[in-house]
Design an enzyme around this catalytic site. Structure first.
Site, mmCIF file in Angstrom:
data_model
loop_
_atom_site.group_PDB
_atom_site.id
_atom_site.type_symbol
_atom_site.label_atom_id
_atom_site.label_comp_id
_atom_site.label_asym_id
_atom_site.label_seq_id
_atom_site.Cartn_x
_atom_site.Cartn_y
_atom_site.Cartn_z
ATOM 1 C CB THR A 257 -0.893 0.012 1.262
ATOM 2 O OG1 THR A 257 -1.626 -1.202 1.286
ATOM 3 C CG2 THR A 257 -1.854 1.167 1.254
ATOM 4 C CG ASP B 290 -1.690 -7.862 4.081
ATOM 5 O OD1 ASP B 290 -2.050 -7.140 5.036
ATOM 6 O OD2 ASP B 290 -2.329 -7.955 3.018
ATOM 7 C CG ASP C 228 -1.290 -7.237 -1.839
ATOM 8 O OD1 ASP C 228 -2.223 -6.425 -1.805
ATOM 9 O OD2 ASP C 228 -1.019 -8.006 -0.890
ATOM 10 C CB SER C 229 3.324 -8.055 1.282
ATOM 11 O OG SER C 229 2.337 -8.074 2.274
ATOM 12 C CB SER C 230 -1.290 -11.344 -0.167
ATOM 13 O OG SER C 230 -1.788 -10.447 0.788
ATOM 14 C CB THR D 230 2.355 -20.796 22.820
ATOM 15 O OG1 THR D 230 1.026 -20.431 23.222
ATOM 16 C CG2 THR D 230 3.211 -19.549 22.783
ATOM 17 C CD GLN D 231 -3.923 -22.408 19.711
ATOM 18 O OE1 GLN D 231 -5.064 -22.056 19.873
ATOM 19 N NE2 GLN D 231 -3.616 -23.503 19.049
ATOM 20 C CB CYS D 232 -0.528 -17.421 23.798
ATOM 21 S SG CYS D 232 -1.606 -18.482 24.735
#
Ligand code: ASP
Length: 342
Positions: free
Chosen positions: A15, A92, A59-61, A278-280
């Site tokens: 962007t 992103d 686009d960084s995706s 961990t997903q935290c």
């Protein structure tokens, strides 16, 4: 007075480099040669700026390891001629690129700062100017004739972070990134405050080296209550699979059900590296704290400690690419190489 720093601005897309076509309202890629004209403030900075752009900004995706190799190659080719590098990148996947570059660029003694913005540079309320100007200022900072910062960083909304500690946490706010397990390296307010004690200290005697072998035969599995055996075993049986990141609960916990244990144990025995992350967003894996993680430790699962998933992905691709000894792999992964975990 010391010499002015030479800064290379590398534009990959995102962007930040778009401008609004006020007739159609659509965002379109910016002619990068005109950047200096569009941001007259840049000419007031006490450094020389050169720019290089991807032929086709993305686009960084659409970011991938081939582009990482391209960026690392640009830095390698220009390493001696410049004092610092600023990489303009979509937000992103900026944390992934930052983490990948941190591993690919070994013994870095100069700053590589990734930045971008939530609003295009041509927008009236843009955050792009501050992000870009301060990133360049930090990249140009010197102390006793040497660059002040010597690592891969990410600058966004008044904060400089170690890139491999960051995660994109907000798709809307200007404060789009967080680094929950490591403090900011610098904060920009009325003054630019560098937190010296948090910076990596480079070893200037070691030779700068660029690693371009990345192996993406890896997978990420995010646990959830109800995760299904057939799906999981399908992933573990993927041909060519070399490593799996398991995003576990809390302090590194996972189901103790028989089928799950057997599956992971079989994979580890087969030589697939399994990493516990961990997903935290904040905090660390503590394997053995609960019974629900003791089994993982016994099986030889790698402790990701407080690494982010983004950095774990980059570190796996890098270490697999280095083809390090299988026996040493676990120890090397659990050791901080670029300040990415502790
Ligand atoms: N989709 C854009 C990108 O990552 C968003 C941004 O630039 O912030 O390239």
């Amino acid at each position: 007075m010391g010499k002015r720093s030479d800064i290379l601005l590398i534009y990959t897309g995102g962007t930040i480099g778009m401008i609004k076509d006020y007739e159609t309202g659509a965002l379109r890629a910016f002619n990068f040669d005109k950047l200096l004209k569009r941001i007259p403030e840049l000419s007031h900075l006490d450094c020389n700026i050169k720019t290089v752009s991807f032929d086709d900004p993305i686009d960084s995706s659409n970011m991938n390891p081939e582009y990482w190799i391209l960026i690392a190659g640009i830095i390698e080719d220009n390493y001696d001629a410049f004092d610092g590098f600023v990489v303009l990148h979509g937000s992103d996947t900026m944390s992934y690129t930052g983490a990948a570059l941190s591993f690919m660029l070994e013994n870095l003694t100069k700053p590589v700062i990734l930045t971008g913005s939530q609003l295009p540079i041509g927008d009236l309320r843009t955050d792009a100017k501050e992000n870009l100007i301060t990133s360049i200022q930090i990249a140009a900072l010197r102390e006793k004739g040497k660059p002040k910062v010597a690592e891969v960083c990410l600058y966004f909304e008044y904060k400089l972070y170690r890139a491999n500690r960051t995660t994109k946490i907000n798709a809307e706010h200007f404060e789009a990134f967080a680094s929950l397990n490591y403090p900011p390296l610098a904060e920009s307010g009325v003054h630019l405050k560098i937190n010296d004690e948090h910076l990596l200290v480079p070893n200037r005697r070691k030779k700068f080296q660029v690693h371009k072998e990345l192996d993406n035969n890896i997978a990420v599995i995010r646990l959830f209550p109800g995760i299904n055996e057939a799906v999981l075993s399908g992933i573990f049986e993927t041909p060519g699979l070399k490593a799996v990141i398991v995003e576990t609960y809390g302090a590194g916990n996972a189901p103790t059900e028989e089928w799950f244990r057997v599956l992971v144990e079989k994979a580890v025995k087969k030589g697939i590296f399994v990493v516990n992350v961990t997903q935290c967003s904040g905090g660390s894996v503590l394997m053995g704290k609960y019974e629900t993680s003791t089994h993982l430790r016994k099986m030889g699962v790698i402790n990701g400690k407080n690494i982010t998933t983004e950095a774990a992905i980059a570190k796996l691709m890098y270490l697999l690419g280095c083809k390090i000894n299988k026996k040493a792999f676990k120890t090397v992964f659990e050791t901080p190489l670029r300040g990415e975990l502790h």
